[in-house]
Design a protein around this motif. Structure first.
Motif, short mmCIF file in Angstrom:
data_model
loop_
_atom_site.label_atom_id
_atom_site.label_comp_id
_atom_site.label_asym_id
_atom_site.label_seq_id
_atom_site.Cartn_x
_atom_site.Cartn_y
_atom_site.Cartn_z
N ARG A 24 -0.82 8.42 24.14
CA ARG A 24 -0.68 8.94 22.78
C ARG A 24 -0.76 10.45 22.80
O ARG A 24 -1.56 11.03 23.52
CB ARG A 24 -1.79 8.37 21.90
N ARG A 25 0.03 11.08 21.98
CA ARG A 25 0.06 12.53 21.96
C ARG A 25 -0.93 13.13 20.98
O ARG A 25 -1.63 14.09 21.28
CB ARG A 25 1.46 13.00 21.60
N TRP A 26 -1.03 12.59 19.77
CA TRP A 26 -1.78 13.26 18.72
C TRP A 26 -3.26 12.90 18.70
O TRP A 26 -4.09 13.74 18.38
CB TRP A 26 -1.16 12.96 17.36
N PHE A 27 -3.62 11.66 18.99
CA PHE A 27 -5.02 11.25 18.99
C PHE A 27 -5.35 10.62 20.34
O PHE A 27 -5.33 9.40 20.48
CB PHE A 27 -5.30 10.26 17.85
N PRO A 28 -5.65 11.42 21.35
CA PRO A 28 -5.92 10.85 22.67
C PRO A 28 -7.22 10.04 22.67
O PRO A 28 -8.17 10.36 21.96
CB PRO A 28 -6.03 12.07 23.56
N SER A 29 -7.24 8.98 23.44
CA SER A 29 -8.45 8.16 23.52
C SER A 29 -9.51 8.92 24.32
O SER A 29 -9.22 9.63 25.28
CB SER A 29 -8.15 6.82 24.18
N GLN A 30 -10.77 8.76 23.93
CA GLN A 30 -11.86 9.47 24.58
C GLN A 30 -12.70 8.56 25.47
O GLN A 30 -13.50 9.04 26.25
CB GLN A 30 -12.76 10.09 23.53
#
Length: 53
Positions: A24-30
């Motif tokens: 994902r570009r806008w909300f990367p997983s943490q």
């Protein structure tokens, strides 16, 4: 958007520092899984409770 995917961007998991490939570009997983997400939230909550006492 193809340029972003071809770069192979990785981020470290907040809990265990495992490398996570980012699709994902806008909300990367943490976090690498939900269990680590909840463990981190619980430790932050208990830490803030102990700091306030």
């Amino acid at each position: 958007m193809g340029d972003f995917a071809s770069r192979g961007r990785t981020v470290l998991c907040t809990w265990c520092n495992r490398q996570l490939p980012q699709e994902r570009r806008w909300f990367p997983s943490q976090y690498c899984n939900r269990r680590h997400k909840w463990r981190h939230r619980l430790t932050e909550m208990f830490g803030s409770l102990l700091d306030s006492v």
